[in-house]
Design a protein around this motif. Structure first.
Motif, PDB file in Angstrom:
ATOM      1  N   VAL A   1       0.872  -1.166   0.000  1.00  0.00           N
ATOM      2  CA  VAL A   1       0.000   0.000   0.000  1.00  0.00           C
ATOM      3  C   VAL A   1       0.917   1.225   0.000  1.00  0.00           C
ATOM      4  N   VAL A   2       0.595   2.213  -0.825  1.00  0.00           N
ATOM      5  CA  VAL A   2       1.382   3.441  -0.882  1.00  0.00           C
ATOM      6  C   VAL A   2       0.489   4.588  -0.420  1.00  0.00           C
ATOM      7  N   ILE A   3       0.967   5.313   0.589  1.00  0.00           N
ATOM      8  CA  ILE A   3       0.230   6.470   1.087  1.00  0.00           C
ATOM      9  C   ILE A   3       1.204   7.643   1.157  1.00  0.00           C
TER      10      ILE A   3
ATOM     11  N   ARG B   1       1.719  11.495   2.385  1.00  0.00           N
ATOM     12  CA  ARG B   1       1.170  12.473   3.313  1.00  0.00           C
ATOM     13  C   ARG B   1       1.983  13.756   3.239  1.00  0.00           C
TER      14      ARG B   1
ATOM     15  N   ASP C   1      -1.757  14.974   6.501  1.00  0.00           N
ATOM     16  CA  ASP C   1      -2.940  14.784   5.649  1.00  0.00           C
ATOM     17  C   ASP C   1      -2.564  13.920   4.455  1.00  0.00           C
ATOM     18  N   VAL C   2      -3.459  13.020   4.092  1.00  0.00           N
ATOM     19  CA  VAL C   2      -3.212  12.116   2.968  1.00  0.00           C
ATOM     20  C   VAL C   2      -3.338  12.894   1.657  1.00  0.00           C
TER      21      VAL C   2
ATOM     22  N   ALA D   1      -3.302   8.018  -2.058  1.00  0.00           N
ATOM     23  CA  ALA D   1      -3.291   6.657  -1.524  1.00  0.00           C
ATOM     24  C   ALA D   1      -3.473   5.688  -2.674  1.00  0.00           C
ATOM     25  N   GLN D   2      -2.626   4.694  -2.715  1.00  0.00           N
ATOM     26  CA  GLN D   2      -2.715   3.628  -3.720  1.00  0.00           C
ATOM     27  C   GLN D   2      -2.916   2.327  -2.959  1.00  0.00           C
TER      28      GLN D   2
ATOM     29  N   ASP E   1      -5.332  -0.235  -0.261  1.00  0.00           N
ATOM     30  CA  ASP E   1      -5.627  -0.119   1.165  1.00  0.00           C
ATOM     31  C   ASP E   1      -5.477  -1.502   1.777  1.00  0.00           C
ATOM     32  N   ARG E   2      -5.729  -1.618   3.098  1.00  0.00           N
ATOM     33  CA  ARG E   2      -5.527  -2.899   3.768  1.00  0.00           C
ATOM     34  C   ARG E   2      -6.412  -4.007   3.208  1.00  0.00           C
TER      35      ARG E   2
END
Length: 122
Positions: free
Chosen positions: A28-30, A32, A37-38, A41-42, A44-45
């Motif tokens: 997962v790539v996030i 911030r 703050d995001v 996002a690529q 999710d869980r």
């Protein structure tokens, strides 16, 4: 995963990734900003992204298709050519000296010089 101030992170060494079986790596790539703050996002869980990691070592091109091989081969060919040229020049020069020496010994008419008294017949 390890907890960090930026969130959970993981690192893999080459030894961990080199196996005899291919791996499927989920991630997962996030992204911030400084406030947390995001921005992006690529995955999710529940729906992580996946990539396949090939088994074993990475295949490299054949040695004769690599630029380094042709540079070494070209240098070797140039060296052999240069040495061959020097040897050829030395051989031709040696042959010329031998022919001239033979000419001086024989004097060009096929008979060696003869000595009559204190005089030399040419």
């Amino acid at each position: 995963f390890q907890a960090t101030p930026r969130g959970p992170e993981v690192e893999f060494s080459a030894a961990q990734m080199s196996t005899d079986a291919p791996l499927t790596l989920q991630y997962v790539v996030i992204a911030r900003d400084a406030d947390g703050d995001v921005l992006l996002a690529q995955g999710d869980r529940e729906h992580p992204l996946e990539t396949r990691v090939a088994a074993g070592r990475e295949q490299v091109p054949a040695f004769y298709t690599q630029r380094r091989f042709w540079m070494v081969a070209g240098g070797a060919a140039a060296g052999v050519t240069a040495v061959g040229t020097v040897l050829l020049v030395a051989l031709v020069a040696g042959g010329t000296v031998a022919a001239f020496t033979g000419y001086l010994l024989v004097r060009g008419d096929g008979t060696p010089p003869g000595i009559i008294g204190k005089q030399t017949l040419d």
